[in-house]
Design an enzyme around this catalytic site. Structure first.
Site, PDB file in Angstrom:
ATOM      1  N   ASP A   1      -2.734   2.450  -6.054  1.00 36.98           N
ATOM      2  CA  ASP A   1      -1.719   2.493  -4.994  1.00 36.98           C
ATOM      3  C   ASP A   1      -1.671   1.237  -4.127  1.00 36.98           C
ATOM      4  O   ASP A   1      -1.052   1.232  -3.083  1.00 36.98           O
ATOM      5  CB  ASP A   1      -1.975   3.708  -4.105  1.00 36.98           C
ATOM      6  CG  ASP A   1      -3.146   3.497  -3.168  1.00 36.98           C
ATOM      7  OD1 ASP A   1      -4.150   2.930  -3.618  1.00 36.98           O
ATOM      8  OD2 ASP A   1      -3.032   3.881  -1.998  1.00 36.98           O
ATOM      9  N   GLU A   2      -2.295   0.179  -4.564  1.00 35.97           N
ATOM     10  CA  GLU A   2      -2.441  -0.977  -3.694  1.00 35.97           C
ATOM     11  C   GLU A   2      -2.441  -2.262  -4.512  1.00 35.97           C
ATOM     12  O   GLU A   2      -3.009  -2.301  -5.605  1.00 35.97           O
ATOM     13  CB  GLU A   2      -3.803  -0.863  -3.009  1.00 35.97           C
ATOM     14  CG  GLU A   2      -3.872  -1.366  -1.607  1.00 35.97           C
ATOM     15  CD  GLU A   2      -5.247  -1.115  -1.044  1.00 35.97           C
ATOM     16  OE1 GLU A   2      -6.005  -2.071  -0.966  1.00 35.97           O
ATOM     17  OE2 GLU A   2      -5.551   0.050  -0.709  1.00 35.97           O
TER      18      GLU A   2
ATOM     19  N   ASP B   1       0.852  -1.186   0.000  1.00 39.51           N
ATOM     20  CA  ASP B   1       0.000   0.000   0.000  1.00 39.51           C
ATOM     21  C   ASP B   1       0.888   1.237   0.000  1.00 39.51           C
ATOM     22  O   ASP B   1       1.679   1.423   0.922  1.00 39.51           O
ATOM     23  CB  ASP B   1      -0.865  -0.047   1.275  1.00 39.51           C
ATOM     24  CG  ASP B   1      -2.052   0.874   1.189  1.00 39.51           C
ATOM     25  OD1 ASP B   1      -2.037   1.782   0.342  1.00 39.51           O
ATOM     26  OD2 ASP B   1      -2.987   0.694   1.989  1.00 39.51           O
TER      27      ASP B   1
END
Length: 390
Positions: A132-133, A41
DNA sequence: GCGGATCAC
DNA sequence: TATGGTGATCCGC
């Protein structure tokens, strides 16, 4: 509540408990601890990108979004209570000096692509959840890595990326200056990174070392930090990545006892899939953490649907998916817009036409044809949604 | 099968 | 001035 309590007999509970115990046994027998799942993350992703590219913002409370809605905020802003999914004008009241930067999705996509290149080296089948993950299964990578010589696990500060070394060095030193300080109490990057003369960092062969290496490479490449969780399944990995955020990682070793110990104090709300509503319902039954969840499984099996309580049981046992599924085909495409009250019929038709037009364009972009059209017009005009289903 | 509710991001 | 947009799943009809 009181009534429901009265209606459930001790006999029912006893029978329910027997069923729970039986299923628990089966699940326990098939518990899988052999995979190494990682959840990565990026820290305050959009805000971090903007701070990286605009040094002016480094020491200021800032958020990315608009006066209507914020996507994320940096550390300084969080100290004022400014959070993601908060309207900007409210955030401004909490923090009058807040700088709101409009979103640059193209830029975030580009940075995300850079990060994903690194992910794919550890798991070519990694599963992105957003820009983003992502989840990775690094079991195979670790198997290979065991036999790797040190040179293959060594990374240089100015040489981490393949390509033109001279350009690289210049870019790196520039980035060092621009490197955002996201959080005051953030542990500084690896010692050799901050040391001006640090040349190389050698990473070990363990899961933790592999993930440290991955995060190191992400920071070298993008000047952005990431947090990660390492565990035997996706549910646990996700919870772990939150544990030492920002710029940290946490691992749950593949041992049943350790998993159970970890789950005990974990608030149910921390588990992905347990949202605000479920949290409230469970809280009404006196259930806040996963230990309490496991204690109340018999009752829950009587109050909730099969899929719901099965899910609760999985959670209470620290179980989760152990295989990263390939991202499947999309099943629907939709367009929606929030608008104020609207009594003029022409205006309403006009809005519907706009929605149809937008959606038709999106469909055309993917060359898709859809079987059915859903039109949702919810009163009082808060949501207006068109969905095409396959 | 449909629409509402919930959830993640 | 002003509280998002997209996709998925589950549940009760």
């Amino acid at each position: 509540m009181m009534e429901q309590k009265a209606r459930i007999t001790k006999e029912q509970l006893k029978q329910a408990q027997a069923e729970v115990d039986k299923l628990t046994c089966e699940l326990e027998r098939s518990r899988e601890l052999g995979r190494v799942i990682v959840h990565v993350d990026m820290d305050a992703f959009y805000a971090a990108v903007e701070m990286r590219d605009c040094p002016e913002l480094k020491d200021k409370p800032m958020a990315v979004g608009s006066m209507s809605m914020l996507s994320t905020s940096n550390y300084h802003a969080r100290r004022f209570g400014v959070r993601a999914a908060m309207p900007g004008f409210i955030a401004k009241k909490l923090c009058p000096n807040l700088v709101i930067v409009p979103t640059n999705f193209d830029k975030y996509r580009a940075v995300s692509a850079q990060v994903r290149e690194i992910f794919s080296e550890y798991d070519p089948h990694f599963m992105p959840m957003s820009l983003d993950e992502a989840y990775l299964d690094i079991t195979e990578h670790l198997e290979q890595r065991k036999h790797w010589p040190e040179t293959m696990r060594t990374y240089h500060i100015c040489d981490a990326k393949t390509g033109n070394d001279a350009d690289r060095s210049a870019a790196e030193s520039e980035r060092d200056e621009l490197s955002p300080v996201l959080f005051e109490d953030s542990p500084s990057s690896s010692p050799s990174l901050s040391g001006a003369d640090g040349k190389a960092e050698v990473f070990g062969t363990s899961a933790e070392e592999a993930v440290r290496e991955m995060r190191f490479r992400i920071e070298q490449k993008t000047s952005l930090t990431a947090s990660a969780g390492i565990a035997p399944n996706m549910m646990l990995a996700k919870v772990c990545s939150d544990k030492n955020k920002p710029n940290g990682q946490y691992r749950i070793p593949p041992e049943r006892q350790v998993v159970m110990e970890f789950m005990k104090d974990l608030p149910v709300r921390k588990v992905s899939g347990v949202g605000k509503v479920t949290e409230k319902m469970l809280a009404a039954l006196g259930i806040v953490n996963c230990d309490q969840l496991s204690q109340q499984m018999a009752l829950l099996s009587l109050l909730f649907s099969g899929t719901s309580w099965h899910n609760f049981l999985h959670i209470s046992l620290g179980l989760g998916s152990t295989c990263i599924e390939r991202d499947s085909e999309r099943k629907s495409m939709s367009t929606e817009r929030t608008f104020g009250e609207m009594s003029d019929a022409e205006e309403q038709y006009s809005l519907c036409r706009d929605l149809c037009h937008d959606l038709a364009q999106d469909l055309q972009r993917e060359g898709l044809k859809y079987k059915s059209l859903l039109i949702n017009l919810m009163h009082p005009c808060q949501i207006n949604k068109l969905t095409f289903k396959k």
